[in-house]
Design a protein around this motif. Structure first.
Motif, PDB file in Angstrom:
ATOM      1  N   MET A   1      -3.518 -48.734  16.861  1.00 57.65           N
ATOM      2  CA  MET A   1      -2.900 -47.461  16.468  1.00 57.65           C
ATOM      3  C   MET A   1      -1.555 -47.589  15.769  1.00 57.65           C
ATOM      4  O   MET A   1      -1.021 -46.593  15.291  1.00 57.65           O
ATOM      5  CB  MET A   1      -2.740 -46.560  17.702  1.00 57.65           C
ATOM      6  CG  MET A   1      -4.022 -45.902  18.132  1.00 57.65           C
ATOM      7  SD  MET A   1      -4.688 -44.737  16.916  1.00 57.65           S
ATOM      8  CE  MET A   1      -3.893 -43.207  17.427  1.00 57.65           C
ATOM      9  N   HIS A   2      -1.000 -48.807  15.712  1.00 55.16           N
ATOM     10  CA  HIS A   2       0.305 -48.918  15.023  1.00 55.16           C
ATOM     11  C   HIS A   2       0.458 -50.320  14.435  1.00 55.16           C
ATOM     12  O   HIS A   2       0.912 -51.244  15.115  1.00 55.16           O
ATOM     13  CB  HIS A   2       1.446 -48.622  15.994  1.00 55.16           C
ATOM     14  CG  HIS A   2       2.782 -48.512  15.316  1.00 55.16           C
ATOM     15  ND1 HIS A   2       3.630 -47.449  15.479  1.00 55.16           N
ATOM     16  CD2 HIS A   2       3.413 -49.346  14.442  1.00 55.16           C
ATOM     17  CE1 HIS A   2       4.717 -47.631  14.750  1.00 55.16           C
ATOM     18  NE2 HIS A   2       4.616 -48.782  14.114  1.00 55.16           N
ATOM     19  N   GLU A   3       0.028 -50.454  13.202  1.00 57.06           N
ATOM     20  CA  GLU A   3       0.198 -51.722  12.472  1.00 57.06           C
ATOM     21  C   GLU A   3       0.754 -51.389  11.089  1.00 57.06           C
ATOM     22  O   GLU A   3       0.959 -50.227  10.736  1.00 57.06           O
ATOM     23  CB  GLU A   3      -1.156 -52.443  12.333  1.00 57.06           C
ATOM     24  CG  GLU A   3      -1.890 -52.692  13.640  1.00 57.06           C
ATOM     25  CD  GLU A   3      -1.224 -53.717  14.557  1.00 57.06           C
ATOM     26  OE1 GLU A   3      -0.419 -54.542  14.071  1.00 57.06           O
ATOM     27  OE2 GLU A   3      -1.490 -53.664  15.774  1.00 57.06           O
ATOM     28  N   HIS A   4       0.957 -52.449  10.305  1.00 55.80           N
ATOM     29  CA  HIS A   4       1.387 -52.272   8.913  1.00 55.80           C
ATOM     30  C   HIS A   4       0.605 -53.248   8.041  1.00 55.80           C
ATOM     31  O   HIS A   4       0.453 -54.414   8.406  1.00 55.80           O
ATOM     32  CB  HIS A   4       2.889 -52.530   8.770  1.00 55.80           C
ATOM     33  CG  HIS A   4       3.729 -51.616   9.610  1.00 55.80           C
ATOM     34  ND1 HIS A   4       4.097 -50.360   9.178  1.00 55.80           N
ATOM     35  CD2 HIS A   4       4.220 -51.740  10.863  1.00 55.80           C
ATOM     36  CE1 HIS A   4       4.801 -49.762  10.132  1.00 55.80           C
ATOM     37  NE2 HIS A   4       4.886 -50.577  11.173  1.00 55.80           N
ATOM     38  N   ILE A   5       0.116 -52.757   6.915  1.00 53.05           N
ATOM     39  CA  ILE A   5      -0.594 -53.645   5.991  1.00 53.05           C
ATOM     40  C   ILE A   5       0.416 -54.339   5.075  1.00 53.05           C
ATOM     41  O   ILE A   5       0.472 -55.565   5.021  1.00 53.05           O
ATOM     42  CB  ILE A   5      -1.648 -52.875   5.162  1.00 53.05           C
ATOM     43  CG1 ILE A   5      -2.586 -52.065   6.078  1.00 53.05           C
ATOM     44  CG2 ILE A   5      -2.443 -53.842   4.280  1.00 53.05           C
ATOM     45  CD1 ILE A   5      -3.440 -52.860   7.020  1.00 53.05           C
TER      46      ILE A   5
ATOM     47  N   GLY B   1       5.849 -43.790  19.962  1.00 51.18           N
ATOM     48  CA  GLY B   1       5.613 -45.210  19.701  1.00 51.18           C
ATOM     49  C   GLY B   1       6.651 -46.127  20.333  1.00 51.18           C
ATOM     50  O   GLY B   1       7.764 -45.714  20.636  1.00 51.18           O
ATOM     51  N   HIS B   2       6.241 -47.355  20.519  1.00 53.62           N
ATOM     52  CA  HIS B   2       7.069 -48.442  21.058  1.00 53.62           C
ATOM     53  C   HIS B   2       7.463 -48.217  22.519  1.00 53.62           C
ATOM     54  O   HIS B   2       8.313 -48.917  23.054  1.00 53.62           O
ATOM     55  CB  HIS B   2       8.313 -48.698  20.194  1.00 53.62           C
ATOM     56  CG  HIS B   2       8.010 -48.904  18.732  1.00 53.62           C
ATOM     57  ND1 HIS B   2       6.771 -49.308  18.288  1.00 53.62           N
ATOM     58  CD2 HIS B   2       8.774 -48.746  17.619  1.00 53.62           C
ATOM     59  CE1 HIS B   2       6.789 -49.385  16.962  1.00 53.62           C
ATOM     60  NE2 HIS B   2       7.981 -49.053  16.531  1.00 53.62           N
ATOM     61  N   SER B   3       6.815 -47.235  23.168  1.00 45.49           N
ATOM     62  CA  SER B   3       7.115 -46.977  24.575  1.00 45.49           C
ATOM     63  C   SER B   3       6.738 -48.174  25.443  1.00 45.49           C
ATOM     64  O   SER B   3       7.327 -48.382  26.516  1.00 45.49           O
ATOM     65  CB  SER B   3       6.351 -45.735  25.055  1.00 45.49           C
ATOM     66  OG  SER B   3       6.680 -44.614  24.263  1.00 45.49           O
TER      67      SER B   3
ATOM     68  N   HIS C   1       0.013 -53.823  17.899  1.00 46.52           N
ATOM     69  CA  HIS C   1       0.970 -54.941  17.809  1.00 46.52           C
ATOM     70  C   HIS C   1       2.230 -54.614  17.006  1.00 46.52           C
ATOM     71  O   HIS C   1       3.222 -55.300  17.135  1.00 46.52           O
ATOM     72  CB  HIS C   1       0.326 -56.143  17.112  1.00 46.52           C
ATOM     73  CG  HIS C   1      -0.996 -56.566  17.627  1.00 46.52           C
ATOM     74  ND1 HIS C   1      -2.187 -56.034  17.171  1.00 46.52           N
ATOM     75  CD2 HIS C   1      -1.338 -57.482  18.559  1.00 46.52           C
ATOM     76  CE1 HIS C   1      -3.199 -56.603  17.803  1.00 46.52           C
ATOM     77  NE2 HIS C   1      -2.727 -57.480  18.647  1.00 46.52           N
ATOM     78  N   ASP C   2       2.146 -53.655  16.064  1.00 44.91           N
ATOM     79  CA  ASP C   2       3.242 -53.413  15.109  1.00 44.91           C
ATOM     80  C   ASP C   2       3.486 -54.649  14.234  1.00 44.91           C
ATOM     81  O   ASP C   2       4.626 -54.959  13.875  1.00 44.91           O
ATOM     82  CB  ASP C   2       4.535 -52.992  15.843  1.00 44.91           C
ATOM     83  CG  ASP C   2       5.551 -52.314  14.940  1.00 44.91           C
ATOM     84  OD1 ASP C   2       5.181 -51.902  13.827  1.00 44.91           O
ATOM     85  OD2 ASP C   2       6.721 -52.195  15.355  1.00 44.91           O
ATOM     86  N   VAL C   3       2.406 -55.324  13.881  1.00 49.50           N
ATOM     87  CA  VAL C   3       2.507 -56.486  12.978  1.00 49.50           C
ATOM     88  C   VAL C   3       2.369 -56.000  11.535  1.00 49.50           C
ATOM     89  O   VAL C   3       1.606 -55.078  11.259  1.00 49.50           O
ATOM     90  CB  VAL C   3       1.370 -57.492  13.287  1.00 49.50           C
ATOM     91  CG1 VAL C   3       1.147 -58.456  12.132  1.00 49.50           C
ATOM     92  CG2 VAL C   3       1.676 -58.263  14.562  1.00 49.50           C
TER      93      VAL C   3
ATOM     94  N   ILE D   1       1.320 -38.694  10.519  1.00 48.66           N
ATOM     95  CA  ILE D   1       2.696 -38.540  10.012  1.00 48.66           C
ATOM     96  C   ILE D   1       3.624 -39.399  10.870  1.00 48.66           C
ATOM     97  O   ILE D   1       3.650 -39.255  12.093  1.00 48.66           O
ATOM     98  CB  ILE D   1       3.199 -37.089  10.073  1.00 48.66           C
ATOM     99  CG1 ILE D   1       2.154 -36.112   9.523  1.00 48.66           C
ATOM    100  CG2 ILE D   1       4.510 -36.950   9.291  1.00 48.66           C
ATOM    101  CD1 ILE D   1       2.555 -34.644   9.696  1.00 48.66           C
ATOM    102  N   LYS D   2       4.376 -40.247  10.195  1.00 52.00           N
ATOM    103  CA  LYS D   2       5.236 -41.203  10.901  1.00 52.00           C
ATOM    104  C   LYS D   2       6.691 -40.777  10.808  1.00 52.00           C
ATOM    105  O   LYS D   2       7.148 -40.315   9.762  1.00 52.00           O
ATOM    106  CB  LYS D   2       5.058 -42.573  10.226  1.00 52.00           C
ATOM    107  CG  LYS D   2       6.052 -43.653  10.621  1.00 52.00           C
ATOM    108  CD  LYS D   2       5.746 -44.209  11.989  1.00 52.00           C
ATOM    109  CE  LYS D   2       6.695 -45.358  12.326  1.00 52.00           C
ATOM    110  NZ  LYS D   2       6.542 -46.509  11.469  1.00 52.00           N
ATOM    111  N   THR D   3       7.420 -40.967  11.906  1.00 51.99           N
ATOM    112  CA  THR D   3       8.859 -40.736  11.874  1.00 51.99           C
ATOM    113  C   THR D   3       9.536 -41.694  12.834  1.00 51.99           C
ATOM    114  O   THR D   3       8.879 -42.273  13.702  1.00 51.99           O
ATOM    115  CB  THR D   3       9.199 -39.271  12.226  1.00 51.99           C
ATOM    116  OG1 THR D   3      10.597 -39.058  12.035  1.00 51.99           O
ATOM    117  CG2 THR D   3       8.831 -38.919  13.643  1.00 51.99           C
TER     118      THR D   3
HETATM  119 ZN   LIG Z   1       5.916 -50.070  12.982  1.00 51.76          ZN
END
Ligand SMILES: [Zn+2]
Length: 332
Positions: free
Chosen positions: A21-25, A210-212, A271-273, A148-150
């Motif tokens: 649910m939270h990565e980056h390409i 996120g990041h909780s 992972h937030d990778v 939507i990201k913030t």
């Molecule tokens: Zn991130």
């Protein structure tokens, strides 16, 4: 059948499967890429695209069906390159609108387009831009944002950050797509986000704080969860205990406690990778051997099962909860 927008078009939510649910390409800094492309695409753009395709093929082979790419404006979004990548790998990628900053806003927004109140209603170009990403697509690509990201970082809710949070809330209520956030757990600022969203009439069950998963503070986490939000245990692999980012076992113990209390229906994993970034310092993530997008399926899930989290709870966090977040639809 509810559908969600992906890079390859709308898909049925029931086909999302196991979802990170939270990565980056890609994080590609736009002005650098435009004017100094060799500094953005190390080894050339074709080379980078090929290597990200290989990474994502491996992620898919390890059981992931969908990735949410939380890369918004300000974070280095490059929708054409993401689409080129997705053309070559069979995985769902849901992309983000929103804006990523800890405080700074470009002069375009500060001076060219400040928020203003007309007839008691706030008008903000940020809201209009987010809605355009969601309803028409990003940067003329036709690829629509599905989230939507913030962000709220250590600086907290500065006037700029508050403006953004309220613009995000309005775009969410107008479009119905879920909100996903960046927080800093030491400052417990997920609560500030919830407060502002609630003031804007947001149903907090439509929000992922996120990041909780960086937190071991059960009281903080229960407060977020009891208000209805889903929390992101979304930095598996980012183990830097000296910087307040706990090891895997500590993170899993916290989740096991929450699962035992019945909260497994409000937790998502990731992972937030970033697959490729032109700005992430090697010193930050380059030496972290577990900070890869196959870590959750390969190591974290088995470790969770060993700690007493059940298969059903894992399935909720990996499949059921992501699906539910995208199935809550419609403006309100
Ligand atoms: Zn991130």
């Amino acid at each position: 059948m509810p559908k969600v927008a992906t890079v390859r078009g709308d898909v049925d939510t029931e086909t999302l499967g196991q979802t990170l649910m939270h990565e980056h390409i890609l994080n590609i800094t736009p002005e650098i890429e435009k004017e100094y492309p060799d500094l953005s695409w190390i080894g050339g753009k074709d080379h980078v695209v090929r290597s990200v395709v290989e990474t994502l093929r491996e992620v898919k082979e390890h059981g992931i069906d969908t990735i949410v790419d939380c890369t918004a404006l300000g974070h280095g979004r490059d929708i054409d390159a993401v689409r080129r990548i997705n053309d070559q790998v069979d995985i769902n990628i849901i992309v983000a609108s929103g804006i990523y900053t800890y405080d700074h806003l470009p002069f375009f927004f500060l001076y060219g387009h400040p928020a203003r109140t007309v007839d008691g209603k706030v008008e903000d170009i940020l809201t209009d831009m987010f809605i355009r990403d969601i309803t028409e697509g990003i940067a003329g690509s036709g690829v629509k944002a599905g989230v939507i990201k913030t962000a709220t970082d250590r600086a907290g809710v500065t006037p700029n950050v508050e403006r953004i949070l309220r613009a995000v809330a309005r775009a969410h209520r107008e479009t119905g797509v879920p909100i996903t956030t960046h927080t800093v757990v030491e400052t417990r600022n997920g609560l500030d986000q919830q407060r502002i969203f609630a003031e804007e009439g947001v149903d907090l069950s439509r929000v992922i704080i996120g990041h909780s998963g960086d937190s071991t503070d059960l009281e903080y986490l229960r407060t977020l969860l009891d208000a209805g939000s889903t929390i992101g245990a979304d930095r598996f692999g980012l183990y830097l205990p000296d910087m307040g980012l706990p090891e895997m076992d500590v993170r899993i113990s916290t989740l096991a406690a929450l699962c035992a209390e019945g909260y497994s229906d409000r937790i998502v994993l990731s992972h937030d990778v970033t697959c490729y970034s032109d700005w992430e310092p090697q010193a930050f993530g380059g030496h972290l051997k577990d900070w890869v997008q196959t870590h959750v399926t390969d190591e974290v899930v088995p470790a969770m099962l060993a700690k007493g989290i059940t298969e059903e709870q894992v399935s909720q966090m990996m499949t059921g909860n992501p699906r539910r977040m995208f199935e809550a639809q419609g403006s309100y």
